[in-house]
Design an enzyme around this catalytic site. Structure first.
Site, PDB file in Angstrom:
ATOM      1  N   ASN A 255       0.844  -1.202   0.000  1.00  0.00           N
ATOM      2  CA  ASN A 255       0.000   0.000   0.000  1.00  0.00           C
ATOM      3  C   ASN A 255       0.874   1.243   0.000  1.00  0.00           C
ATOM      4  O   ASN A 255       1.882   1.324   0.710  1.00  0.00           O
ATOM      5  CB  ASN A 255      -1.004  -0.003   1.155  1.00  0.00           C
ATOM      6  CG  ASN A 255      -0.388  -0.131   2.535  1.00  0.00           C
ATOM      7  OD1 ASN A 255       0.600  -0.823   2.723  1.00  0.00           O
ATOM      8  ND2 ASN A 255      -0.992   0.536   3.499  1.00  0.00           N
ATOM      9  N   ILE A 256       0.466   2.204  -0.814  1.00  0.00           N
ATOM     10  CA  ILE A 256       1.200   3.457  -0.977  1.00  0.00           C
ATOM     11  C   ILE A 256       0.232   4.593  -0.684  1.00  0.00           C
ATOM     12  O   ILE A 256      -0.744   4.782  -1.430  1.00  0.00           O
ATOM     13  CB  ILE A 256       1.766   3.589  -2.420  1.00  0.00           C
ATOM     14  CG1 ILE A 256       2.571   2.327  -2.827  1.00  0.00           C
ATOM     15  CG2 ILE A 256       2.596   4.857  -2.545  1.00  0.00           C
ATOM     16  CD1 ILE A 256       3.824   2.061  -2.015  1.00  0.00           C
ATOM     17  N   GLU A 257       0.486   5.297   0.409  1.00  0.00           N
ATOM     18  CA  GLU A 257      -0.432   6.360   0.833  1.00  0.00           C
ATOM     19  C   GLU A 257       0.000   7.714   0.285  1.00  0.00           C
ATOM     20  O   GLU A 257       1.083   7.856  -0.292  1.00  0.00           O
ATOM     21  CB  GLU A 257      -0.510   6.371   2.365  1.00  0.00           C
ATOM     22  CG  GLU A 257      -1.077   5.057   2.887  1.00  0.00           C
ATOM     23  CD  GLU A 257      -1.330   5.034   4.382  1.00  0.00           C
ATOM     24  OE1 GLU A 257      -0.814   5.907   5.112  1.00  0.00           O
ATOM     25  OE2 GLU A 257      -2.071   4.120   4.808  1.00  0.00           O
TER      26      GLU A 257
ATOM     27  N   CYS B  97      -4.079   0.682  -2.692  1.00  0.00           N
ATOM     28  CA  CYS B  97      -3.956  -0.529  -1.871  1.00  0.00           C
ATOM     29  C   CYS B  97      -2.951  -1.526  -2.456  1.00  0.00           C
ATOM     30  O   CYS B  97      -2.716  -1.561  -3.675  1.00  0.00           O
ATOM     31  CB  CYS B  97      -5.306  -1.222  -1.756  1.00  0.00           C
ATOM     32  SG  CYS B  97      -6.503  -0.322  -0.767  1.00  0.00           S
TER      33      CYS B  97
ATOM     34  N   GLU C 214      -3.051  -4.843  -2.904  1.00  0.00           N
ATOM     35  CA  GLU C 214      -3.494  -5.859  -3.865  1.00  0.00           C
ATOM     36  C   GLU C 214      -3.780  -5.263  -5.229  1.00  0.00           C
ATOM     37  O   GLU C 214      -3.504  -5.863  -6.258  1.00  0.00           O
ATOM     38  CB  GLU C 214      -4.695  -6.656  -3.340  1.00  0.00           C
ATOM     39  CG  GLU C 214      -5.896  -5.861  -2.885  1.00  0.00           C
ATOM     40  CD  GLU C 214      -5.812  -5.417  -1.429  1.00  0.00           C
ATOM     41  OE1 GLU C 214      -4.850  -4.722  -1.077  1.00  0.00           O
ATOM     42  OE2 GLU C 214      -6.749  -5.742  -0.667  1.00  0.00           O
TER      43      GLU C 214
ATOM     44  N   CYS D 132     -11.077  -2.575  -3.878  1.00  0.00           N
ATOM     45  CA  CYS D 132     -10.233  -3.691  -4.338  1.00  0.00           C
ATOM     46  C   CYS D 132     -11.085  -4.882  -4.763  1.00  0.00           C
ATOM     47  O   CYS D 132     -10.766  -5.550  -5.751  1.00  0.00           O
ATOM     48  CB  CYS D 132      -9.252  -4.104  -3.251  1.00  0.00           C
ATOM     49  SG  CYS D 132      -7.872  -2.950  -3.091  1.00  0.00           S
TER      50      CYS D 132
END
Ligand code: THU
Length: 133
Positions: A43-45, A54, A56, A92
């Site tokens: 996950n990359i915020e 997210c 996945e 997702c």
């Protein structure tokens, strides 16, 4: 029954790459392809929270970007360090419903519990290509 421990451990490696300074909730994903390739996602915020992506989705978008498609996928593991296993979020599930086969194993794990499921079970009554094509 297949032992997915190897794939789960690879997903925990991806989790180490999570960029989650806002939630401190790290998620990792690893897709096993039929050609034995492994595709990772974390996950990359973003400070503009809606820009967050997210784990996945990042993994599945990555493999599509490399030219693979749903029939190339053997299984996907999604892991977190949370108290509960991380069921994929609603966005997702929608994405996975189109980009995975219905019966592709989805392995959820948090080192306390493991669940093996699939998108048919996680998202009943799907809205998808059949409705718009
Ligand atoms: N997150 C995922 O990566 N996958 C999910 O299915 C659940 C939520 C991430 C998004 C955000 O960075 C953090 O978990 C907290 O919501």
């Amino acid at each position: 029954m297949t032992d997915y421990t190897f794939l789960v451990e690879e997903a925990f490696k991806a989790l180490e790459n999570a960029y989650a300074p806002y939630s401190n909730y790290q998620v990792g994903a690893c897709v096993l392809l039929k050609d034995k390739s492994l595709i990772y996602g974390a996950n990359i915020e973003n400070a503009s929270f809606g820009g967050t992506s997210c784990a996945e989705r990042n993994a599945v978008f990555s493999l599509y970007s490399q030219g693979y498609r749903k029939d190339d996928i053997e299984a996907i593991a999604i892991v977190s360090n949370g108290d509960y296993i991380a069921g994929p979020c609603g966005i997702c599930r929608q994405v996975l419903s189109e980009l995975l086969n219905q019966d592709t194993p989805i392995i959820l794990d948090n080192r306390k519990e493991r669940m093996i499921t699939n998108i048919e079970k996680l998202l009943p009554l799907q809205f998808g290509p059949k409705d718009v094509l």
